[in-house]
Design a protein around this motif. Structure first.
Motif: not given
Length: 120
Positions: A73-90
């Motif tokens: 599970x390599x990390x995804x380096x990204x900004x803190x935009x909510x779509x990335x956070x939502x995707x990670x939770x799901x």
């Protein structure tokens, strides 16, 4: 595309971002459809997609296939935009996010210039 995704799945880090795609399509009803350019960069490969949305499903479409194939599970380096956070939770723990240092730096600079009384 599958070969690029497979190559990226073995990378230590996935760098992802999205930005507005300036070409707009005129819809039949007279409105305009915006498009978004999604990019995933790893050592040795760059993959881009043009998608009609900037939402969490688009983030999942761009990242999930690559990360599901990855070992460890390599990390995804990204900004803190909510779509990335939502995707990670799901994704239920199958995606790790690492905040982009350039965006972190902007926040520190904003705090520094926003509170001159604390400069010392």
């Amino acid at each position: 595309m599958a070969g690029i995704e497979q190559l990226q799945a073995g990378a230590a880090v996935q760098y992802v971002d999205e930005t507005a795609w300036p070409v707009q399509q005129v819809e039949s009803g007279g409105g305009r459809q915006r498009w978004w350019r999604w990019v995933c960069v790893t050592a040795g490969a760059v993959r881009m997609r043009i998608l009609p949305t900037r939402g969490s499903p688009a983030a999942q479409q761009q990242l999930r296939r690559v990360l599901e194939r990855a070992q460890g599970l390599p990390p995804a380096a990204c900004d803190r935009w909510s779509a990335y956070q939502s995707m990670a939770r799901r994704a239920g723990g199958t995606v790790r996010l690492a905040w982009c240092w350039a965006h972190q730096r902007r926040d520190f600079r904003r705090v520094g210039t926003g509170y001159p009384e604390l400069e010392a």
